[in-house]
Scaffold this motif. Structure first.
Motif, short mmCIF file in Angstrom:
data_model
loop_
_atom_site.label_atom_id
_atom_site.label_comp_id
_atom_site.label_asym_id
_atom_site.label_seq_id
_atom_site.Cartn_x
_atom_site.Cartn_y
_atom_site.Cartn_z
N PRO A 3 0.95 -1.30 0.02
CA PRO A 3 0.11 0.28 0.05
C PRO A 3 0.54 1.58 -0.28
CG PRO A 3 -0.71 -1.62 1.46
CD PRO A 3 0.69 -1.83 0.55
N ILE A 54 -11.18 2.40 -7.74
CA ILE A 54 -10.20 1.53 -7.34
C ILE A 54 -10.36 1.68 -6.17
CG2 ILE A 54 -7.72 1.37 -6.70
CD1 ILE A 54 -7.12 3.42 -8.78
N GLY A 55 -11.43 -0.29 -6.11
CA GLY A 55 -11.42 -0.49 -4.00
C GLY A 55 -12.83 -0.79 -4.05
N THR A 304 -7.78 7.94 -7.47
CA THR A 304 -7.85 6.76 -6.73
C THR A 304 -9.14 5.98 -8.10
OG1 THR A 304 -10.39 7.67 -5.56
CG2 THR A 304 -8.38 7.59 -4.10
#
Length: 347
Positions: A3, A54-55, A304
Motif C-alpha cells: 500500500p 479503485i477498491g 482513486t
C-alpha cells in the motif's frame, strides 16, 4: 505492490504525467515511424478494467452514470497511442479515432451481452491526408485533436480538427482511410487561439435546437485563469460564447447527446491537484452567442479512479435505447501512461 508503494506512485502521478508529456515524440519523429502509404494492421491486446473506482464494490460513477467496464489497450506498435478525438457508430462496436500525429486508428470493440467491453479487434492505422493528398504530418499539420460525425442532407461526413495550425478537414463517412480531406471555412476568431491550447474539442449537433451547428471549444483561454473560448459554426445561431473555466480543468473533447444537449470532457494535471477527469453537461440553451456557459458536473474523477490523460469522448445509443459514453486516453506514447477505453451508461 505494498500500500505504501501504491500511495507513492499515486502521489507522484502528476510528475510522471508531466515527464511523459515531455517524452512524447515530436511530429518529425512520429512521421518517420508511421506508415507512409495505405493501411497497416495493428495487434492490440486488451486488459479488462472491472471497476472505475479503485477498491469500490459497485459500478456507480457519479449520480447519473453507471460504469460498464473498460480496457487497457496494449500494443508493441508505437503508432498505437496518442489517441484524441473519437467517434463510435453502429451498435457501439465501430470505433474510429484520430491520433495526435496525424494518424487514423480504426478498430472493432467486442462487448459481452451486458455491454461490457472485452476486447478490441481488427485494429489498423493509416496516415490522415490533407486536401493536397499528402499525409498531414508531412506538412506540419499532423496535430489532429478533435473528431466528430456530422449528418448532412447528402449523408454524413467526419470532421477532424488540428490544433497548432488550425484547420478542420471533412472526410467521407463511412470512412475511407485513404481519402483526402476537404478544408472547412473557419471563423476568424479561431485563428487567435493559443498555439498549443487551441481547437481541442469539436462536436456536431445532428438533432435538437442546435441542429446543423458545429461547436468548437478551445483547450484553454488566453491565460490560465480565463474562460474557455467557444464557437458556434453554422446552424441557427452562429457566433462566439465562453465556457466557465473551473478548478484548473482544460477542455479535451465534446459530444452531443441525442436530446441536443452537450457533454464536455475535461482534463486536469497539476502538482497541486493531481491528475483529473471531468464530464460537464450543458443544455442547448446555454450555447448561445455572447453567453457564458457553466453547465452541470456529471462526473469528476482523480487518483482513486481508473483514469489517465482522457482526451476522446463519443456518444452512441445502444440497441435498447440506452445512451452510452465512451472515453479514451492519450498516452503520449510513453511507458509512464496508459491507453484506456472506458464505457459508461447515462442513467
Amino acid at each position: 505492490m505494498a500500500p505504501a508503494g501504491r500511495c507513492l506512485l499515486r502521489c507522484l502521478a502528476p510528475l510522471f504525467f508531466l515527464l511523459a508529456s515531455g517524452l512524447a515524440l515530436p511530429d518529425a519523429d512520429a512521421a518517420s515511424a508511421r506508415p507512409q502509404a495505405g493501411v497497416t494492421p495493428v495487434t492490440v491486446q486488451s486488459k479488462r478494467i472491472e471497476r472505475f473506482r479503485i477498491g469500490a464494490g459497485d459500478e456507480t460513477a457519479g449520480d447519473r452514470l453507471t460504469f460498464l467496464g473498460g480496457l487497457e489497450l496494449l500494443s508493441g506498435n508505437r503508432d498505437m497511442g496518442g489517441l484524441s478525438g473519437l467517434v463510435v457508430t453502429g451498435d457501439g462496436g465501430d470505433l474510429l479515432a484520430v491520433a495526435d500525429n496525424g494518424l487514423w486508428f480504426q478498430a472493432r470493440i467486442v462487448s459481452d451481452p451486458s455491454g461490457r467491453p472485452i476486447a478490441v479487434e481488427e485494429a489498423r492505422v493509416a496516415p490522415m491526408r490533407g486536401p493536397d493528398g499528402r499525409p498531414l504530418a508531412d506538412t506540419g499539420r499532423g496535430d489532429s485533436e478533435g473528431l466528430t460525425l456530422r449528418r448532412t442532407a447528402d449523408g454524413a461526413e467526419l470532421l477532424v480538427s488540428t490544433e497548432r495550425t488550425p484547420h478542420i478537414y471533412a472526410y467521407p463517412f463511412p470512412p475511407d482511410l485513404g481519402t483526402s480531406g476537404r478544408d472547412i471555412p473557419l471563423p476568424a476568431g479561431i485563428r487567435k487561439l493559443r498555439h498549443n491550447k487551441g481547437m481541442e474539442a469539436i462536436a456536431a449537433a445532428n438533432s435538437g435546437p442546435l441542429a446543423g451547428t458545429l461547436v468548437v471549444v478551445g483547450e484553454r483561454g488566453a491565460t490560465f485563469a480565463d474562460d474557455l473560448p467557444g464557437f458556434l459554426i453554422g446552424g441557427p445561431t452562429p457566433g462566439e460564447f465562453t465556457v466557465a473555466r473551473q478548478d484548473a480543468y482544460d477542455a479535451t473533447d465534446a459530444a452531443f447527446l441525442p436530446d441536443g444537449n452537450l457533454l464536455l470532457l475535461e482534463r486536469r494535471f497539476t502538482l497541486r491537484h493531481g491528475l483529473g477527469m471531468r464530464l460537464r453537461l450543458f443544455s442547448a440553451d446555454e450555447l448561445r452567442p455572447g453567453r457564458r456557459a457553466v453547465g452541470e458536473v456529471l462526473l469528476e474523477a482523480g487518483y482513486t479512479d481508473q483514469i489517465d490523460n482522457m482526451e476522446g469522448l463519443a456518444v452512441h445509443e445502444a440497441v435498447d435505447g440506452a445512451t452510452i459514453l465512451t472515453v479514451i486516453s492519450d498516452d503520449n506514447r510513453s511507458i509512464l501512461q496508459r491507453t484506456l477505453l472506458l464505457r459508461f451508461r447515462l442513467d
